[in-house]
Structure formats: C-alpha cells, structure tokens
Enzyme design. Structure first.
Site, PDB file in Angstrom:
ATOM      1  N   ASP A  83       0.879  -1.163   0.000  1.00  0.00           N
ATOM      2  CA  ASP A  83       0.000   0.000   0.000  1.00  0.00           C
ATOM      3  C   ASP A  83       0.919   1.216   0.000  1.00  0.00           C
ATOM      4  OD1 ASP A  83      -2.080   1.744   0.029  1.00  0.00           O
ATOM      5  OD2 ASP A  83      -3.133   0.834   1.694  1.00  0.00           O
TER       6      ASP A  83
HETATM    7  C1  BGC Z   1      -4.932   3.370  -0.008  1.00  0.00           C
HETATM    8  C2  BGC Z   1      -5.012   2.380  -1.142  1.00  0.00           C
HETATM    9  C3  BGC Z   1      -4.832   3.106  -2.435  1.00  0.00           C
HETATM   10  C4  BGC Z   1      -3.500   3.824  -2.418  1.00  0.00           C
HETATM   11  C5  BGC Z   1      -3.199   4.592  -3.677  1.00  0.00           C
HETATM   12  C6  BGC Z   1      -3.655   4.193  -0.068  1.00  0.00           C
HETATM   13  O1  BGC Z   1      -3.649   5.192   0.870  1.00  0.00           O
HETATM   14  O2  BGC Z   1      -4.985   2.685   1.231  1.00  0.00           O
HETATM   15  O3  BGC Z   1      -6.248   1.701  -1.108  1.00  0.00           O
HETATM   16  O4  BGC Z   1      -4.937   2.204  -3.494  1.00  0.00           O
HETATM   17  O5  BGC Z   1      -3.493   4.748  -1.342  1.00  0.00           O
HETATM   18  O6  BGC Z   1      -4.006   5.693  -3.792  1.00  0.00           O
END
Ligand code: BGC
Length: 742
Positions: free
Chosen positions: A263
């Site tokens: 993530d």
């Molecule tokens: C979120 C993800 C997301 C990623 C990219 C993160 O903060 O938890 O679900 O895909 O950001 O935007």
C-alpha cells in the site's frame, strides 16, 4: 525512422550491431514464462532492483534498454482515478480523464449476482485500458467487522462466502482484458482508525474461516495477478512485509505467482521488505518524498538500500530474482500483453452497466402498505428532502474519489423519471457537509445554506403536509468520519441531526420514504414510524437514475444486505467483545486489537447470541412476493467424497416479474469447537415471471461443513448431525433439513 524499423525487424537477432543505448527488443511471441526468463537473464542487478519500486506516484519503471515497459497503476476500485502530477498528489489538470463511476463495492455485493461482478470488472477494465492503466488498485475484500469502518463501502460485506463468490468474476472480467486487479488490503485491515498502527491479534481459525477466504478465492479461482498489502500490523509485522501472510500463506499455501504491491507508504524496512514477501513498493510520503527530494524514489526501501545490501552480500540474489520474476510476469501479463484490446471510456455501455448494477444492488429494507413503488400512471406531488438528494457522492471518500464525466443526483433522477404532471418539490432538511473537494477535484456544487437547523425542519415539515409522498434522501457522505478513508465513523447514528428531520417528517406525512445513502449500517431509531426504507449505497455516476428506477418500479428491487444492520453498536461483536479500536501499548505507538469475537462476525454473532438485528444479513424485499416450496434432498446421509443435493421450488406469487436470492445455510449441530449458529454456503439469484415456479438445486459437499482446525492446520470435518437451511435471509428460514455426515 528507417533505422528504427530495421531495429524492430531485427528484434531478438544477435547479429544486429548494438551501439550504446540501442534498445534490444525481446521476442514477444513466446509464452509469458519464457519471456520472463529471457528478460531476467538479460537484466543487470540494478535493472532488477529498478523494477521493484515506483518512479512516480502511480507508475513503476520497466527496462528501457530491453524494451520492457513499466507499469501504470490507478485507483480503483469504483472507477479510474483522475491523473495526478508525476510526483505530487495535485491534479495533473487533464481534461480527458473523467470517468464513469460505478456503484461502490457494497452495492455490488448487495446484488448477490456474480454476473454483475463480471460486468463490473469488465467495464472498469475497459476504462482502465483506454486510460493506459495496467493495474487497477482494487477490488477490496476486507471483511465488514464493524459498521464504523470508514472504508466498508469499498469492500464486499461481512460474509467470506459471499465476498468470495463476488470477487472472482470481478477479477476475471478485468484480467481477461489484460488489466491486473490488485486485490486489497491483504489482510485484516478492518478499520481505518489507527490504520497504520493497529496490530491485529486473531486466532488461526478465525483468520482462515473469516478473513482469508475472499483473498484466497481471488487468487486461486480468480487468478489475481497482484495483491496489495495492508497498512496495519499482524503478529507485530507490517502486513506489507509480513512473513507469515505473504511468504507463508499467500505464496506458500496458495501458490500465488503474482506480485505483492505495498500500500502507498506501507513499507517500513528494507530487510523485512526483502525477506518477507514484498515485490513492488509504492509510496505516498516515504523517505523524504513529501519534501520533494530529487530522485527520492532511489531512497525507497526496495531501491538503493536494497542495492547496497546486495553489494555487501547481505541480501540473497535468488530472492531478488524471485521478486523481479513476479514483477516481470505482471508486466508481460498487462503492459506488454500483445493481445490487449483498446478499451473505451465513458461509453453508454458503461453508464448502462453502472445503472444496472446500482438498480440491482439497492435494497428495499421495508415497504409497509406496499407504499412503493411510486405510481407511474398518474401525476403526484412529491417532496424530496435532504442534502444527499443533491450532493455529488463520487467526490470524496479518499483514494477511491473520482472525477466523473457526469453524475445524476437523486433529485434529478426522480424528476426525469416522474410521470408527466408530477410536481417534484425540494426541501433541504439538514445541512451536512457543503464542501465537495478531494485531492483537487471539486464537485462545483454550491450547497451553502444560511438557515438554522430548526428553520430547515420547519420548512420541510410545512412542505410535507402538501405532498402525496415525502422522499427523504440522507445518510452518510464520504466526508471524513462519514464513510471515508483514514477515519472511522464516530457512532452508528446518522449525522447532522437527520434523525430529528426524519421523525418530524414522519409526523407530518404518513407516506414517508427514507433513502439511506451509505456504505455502512446506520441506526434507525425512527424505523417504526417510517413505512418504507431503501438502502441505496454510493451508486456512482448513475445514482439518481438507479434510485428512481427502483422508487418508480421500473426496476423491481432485488438486492439483499451483504451485512447485518444492528440496532445499536453494542450489538456488534467487535464492540461487545472485540476490543475495537485496540489498546495502545505503553512503550510504542502500536494498538493491539484482539479479535476476541473469533469467527462470530456479523450474522454469525447475532444468530449465535440471539441478538435481534435491525435488518438481518441477506434481507431485502421485492415489489412481488415469493413462496418457497418444500425442499427435497437426494440423500440424508453423506460420506466423505459424496455430495448431497438440495432442491427447492420457488414461486413468484405476486403480479410482477421479480428476482429472488435464495440462500443456503448450514448448521453443525454438535461441533467439537464453537461454531456459528449457521453459515452461508450457497446462494442463487433467480428471476421469475408472475406465477412462475423454478426449482433450484444446491450441492452440499463435506467441504461446506468443514471448520479450520488450527492445531492440525487444516480444514476438518467430523461425523455427526448437521442441518441445511433454505432461506430468504439469515433470519428468514423457509425450511430446515437435518442430515448426517458419516
Ligand atoms: C490506499 C489504497 C490506495 C493507495 C493509492 C492508499 O492510501 O490505502 O487503497 O490504493 O493509497 O491511492
């Protein structure tokens, strides 16, 4: 130009004179594993490391020297996110990156229709293709453990069986197009509060029975090409580099051959990232990035620090090859897939898909006096009340926020669906959040309002007295704390004084219909005073049309709840016994959270502890009625290796066509471990014409009776008595049949 063509023609031939910087073009006609090995054999250590981390907010590099493309990722999971700058979260300012927003995944789950999932995955995949995206960051299948979780709307409900059945066609529909799904957030990421610092403590049985099945199905049945690790901890290790979860279970037990993607900013340590299963690092603010350091991506944990460890002999080159192989496989499956179609964006087909999925997912919770559907054959006076009747819901909620080409509000949807002569009046009712901005995308709506709460109620009540029907459209709105990433809700109650408005409207007009827009259960202290309630989710671009389709009966509602609506928060296991939101350690910023409720999540808890919900899991009404006949089984004793069929006739006893979701639950009568009162093991959605009867057959196998024996670390069944239930919801059992496992 001619020189380039010659090089292309000579691709792969060793006789081409290679001058510095001349790319080598690899033979793209070979199968993927051969291409991966070929590429790997030609790559330097630095090139291998280079493909393991981001080069911009959403992209990672390929190997230009070998003609290997990088990867473009995008959120996910409800539409294709607008472009941000290369290295900043600000909007890039493109004018051609507006998308179709599809309904949120809770709505998709509420359709209980795998065909809708396939349509969803395919439609979104087409939008991704057209925008040049290789990896869509979604779908999310974290289990709905508490109605406070700000991101439940991005997930598929509380039941591992339902989520498993719904995630697979989404993944396949998308990946068939050469776009990877990145299933997230693996795993145990069941709340937003302290999302970076929660350490989940859960027993193995619960992990395997509740929190892993949907991920496992996505990997093994859906063939997911990538998985996103979660932010939080499990067993004191971050889930983006968690040895047990990634090496042990995902890659080991399940044989996952794709890439584990962190993530954004979920990586914290180079040594752990190397050894504990992470393959591809992306970031939000890792290592000075927020300060705009030049070449900041070189500082990523899987960048220069990795190279240094390799140079010093502190990291195993075989592990590097394994990671590079996985990322190359992802590249050859997607960005260098030779057979990818072009895709399409904002097509009428995509709007139609969004509208259809929305209409199928809306759940009619209550419909006393058959007050719904609204009449189409005569004009009536409608009063629409509530901020959510106007407010754009596609902007907000965190990373799933979108920039849409169009979004139909519930008010506009109702106006255009209403028969000629119908008067549609509006009253604001309450003020929620008048802002409409996320990440530089603004809704452009002016929702400012100067009247006081009491004035707004008085206005709505006065107008309600003159209306034939009052439609209150409220709920949550994806603002912080109201179904939004990075924050949980503060309570189960509706915010902004909506309970007061609804209560006042119920007194003013008996024909009140409440449309609740949310991705979560909400408390409904007024439930008895309101004759009709619709659970409408966040429905995306076609929200207003989908809602109007159902309210006017152009679509006969057929959605059912993918989660339990509790009466109060204390009725939810995570709050009653589960230690939400965790207990802070005295010596560290880590919040230990014991999932003491074990496998008793959602209806499993309510049923077993006999706590009556407000609306049960699997509940949803139709404008027609269904009668369940007596089920028959082909055997009453089943041995290992055998299966049992359960056949039930279902009849549409009303006077309009409708679809029913027939559910099959199983009870282990006397188990060696504590088991839920019953568990979902089958469902089928069938459409029936008035008076029509269809027979549905379910097959039950010993696997459906198994529990996870943590000591033996395997699924186990025991001989004894079981029951199978045919049901129209977890609380509405049509028939129960006892049987024996020999
Ligand atoms: C979120 C993800 C997301 C990623 C990219 C993160 O903060 O938890 O679900 O895909 O950001 O935007």
């Amino acid at each position: 130009m001619i020189k380039q063509i010659l090089i292309l023609l000579a691709a792969g031939m060793a006789t081409v004179p290679v001058v510095a910087d001349t790319p080598v073009y690899l033979d793209s006609s070979r199968d993927i594993e051969e291409r991966v090995e070929d590429a790997l054999s030609r790559m330097t250590t630095a090139e291998k490391v280079a493909i393991l981390h981001a080069q911009s907010k959403f992209s990672s590099p390929g190997v230009a020297r070998l003609g290997i493309r990088g990867l473009w990722t995008t959120d996910g999971p409800h539409g294709i996110r607008p472009e941000v700058l290369w290295d900043e979260w600000d909007q890039a300012g493109w004018t051609n990156d507006s998308c179709v927003a599809f309904p949120a995944l809770t709505c998709l789950a509420a359709t209980w229709n795998p065909e809708m999932s396939a349509l969803y995955g395919r439609s979104l995949g087409e939008e991704a293709l057209y925008r040049g995206k290789d990896v869509v960051l979604g779908p999310g299948v974290n289990i709905y453990r508490t109605p406070l979780n700000g991101r439940n709307f991005e997930y598929m409900g509380e039941d591992p069986y339902l989520a498993s059945k719904m995630v697979v066609p989404y993944v396949k529909g998308m990946q068939d197009l050469g776009v990877a799904a990145c299933v997230k957030h693996y795993a145990l990421n069941n709340q937003e509060k302290n999302r970076h610092t929660t350490n989940v403590i859960v027993d193995d049985r619960t992990l395997y029975e509740i929190y892993l099945p949907a991920f496992k199905a996505a990997v093994q049945e859906g063939g997911a090409w990538s998985i996103m690790g979660a932010y939080n901890y499990y067993q004191d290790q971050h889930l983006c580099h968690n040895d047990r979860m990634l090496n042990g279970i995902l890659k080991g037990e399940w044989g996952f051959d794709g890439a584990v993607i962190s993530d954004w900013g979920g990586t914290h340590d180079t040594a752990q990232a190397i050894t504990n299963g992470l393959d591809l690092e992306f970031g939000s603010w890792t290592n000075g990035l927020s300060n705009g350091t030049s070449n900041a991506y070189d500082n990523y944990y899987l960048a220069n620090p990795y190279l240094e460890m390799l140079a010093k002999g502190e990291a195993d080159p075989k592990t590097l090859d394994d990671k590079a192989r996985r990322v190359l496989r992802l590249i050859f499956r997607t960005s260098m897939n030779n057979c990818k179609p072009v895709g399409s964006m904002c097509s009428e087909a995509h709007y139609a898909a969004a509208r259809r999925i929305g209409g199928e997912g809306i759940v009619l919770l209550k419909n006393d006096r058959n007050i719904l559907p609204l009449p189409l054959d005569k004009p009536v006076r409608l009063l629409v009340v509530g901020e959510n009747a106007l407010k754009m819901m596609t902007v907000g909620g965190g990373s799933s926020s979108l920039k849409v080409q169009r979004e139909i509000s519930p008010l506009d949807g109702l106006k255009s669906a209403a028969p000629a002569g119908t008067v549609v009046d509006f009253a604001r009712g309450y003020v929620g959040d008048v802002t409409g901005e996320y990440n530089g995308v603004t809704s452009g709506q002016d929702l400012s309002e100067s009247r006081s709460a009491q004035e707004l109620i008085a206005d709505a009540v006065a107008k309600a007295a003159d209306a034939d029907y009052v439609i209150f459209v409220g709920g949550l709105n994806k603002s912080s704390g109201q179904d939004c990433e990075d924050s949980d809700r503060g309570s189960l109650s509706l915010p902004y004084g909506q309970d007061e408005v609804i209560t006042a409207l119920a007194k003013a007009n008996p024909n009140l219909i409440v449309v609740n827009v949310s991705g979560n259960a909400v408390a409904m202290p007024w439930v008895k005073q309101v004759p009709a309630i619709l659970q409408a989710w966040f429905l995306g671009s076609e929200a207003g049309n989908s809602i109007a389709d159902v309210l006017f009966g152009k679509v006969n509602p057929s959605g059912k709840l993918p989660m339990t609506f509790p009466v109060k928060l204390e009725d939810v296991a995570a709050h009653a016994v589960g230690e939400y939101p965790g207990v802070k350690r005295a010596d560290a910023d880590i919040w230990d959270e014991k999932y003491n409720e074990g496998v008793l999540v959602g209806y499993r808890w309510h049923d077993t502890k006999k706590i009556k919900p407000l609306f049960p899991f699997g509940h949803g009404l139709s404008y027609t009625t269904f009668a369940y006949g007596k089920p028959t089984v082909d055997r009453k004793e089943m041995a290992a290796g055998e299966t049992m069929t359960v056949t039930v006739p279902v009849t549409n006893t009303g006077n309009r066509e409708g679809a029913e979701i027939v559910q099959l639950y199983v009870t282990d009568v006397k188990a060696p471990v504590e088991r839920p009162a019953k568990e979902l093991k089958g469902f089928r959605k069938i459409t029936l014409a008035p008076g029509e009867t269809k027979e549905i057959t379910f097959t039950v196998s010993p696997d459906d009776l198994a529990y996870f024996d943590a000591d033996a670390h395997k699924w186990a069944t025991h001989p004894g008595k079981y029951r199978v239930h045919v049901a129209s919801s977890s609380a509405d059992i049509a028939s129960t049949i006892p049987f024996t496992l020999k």
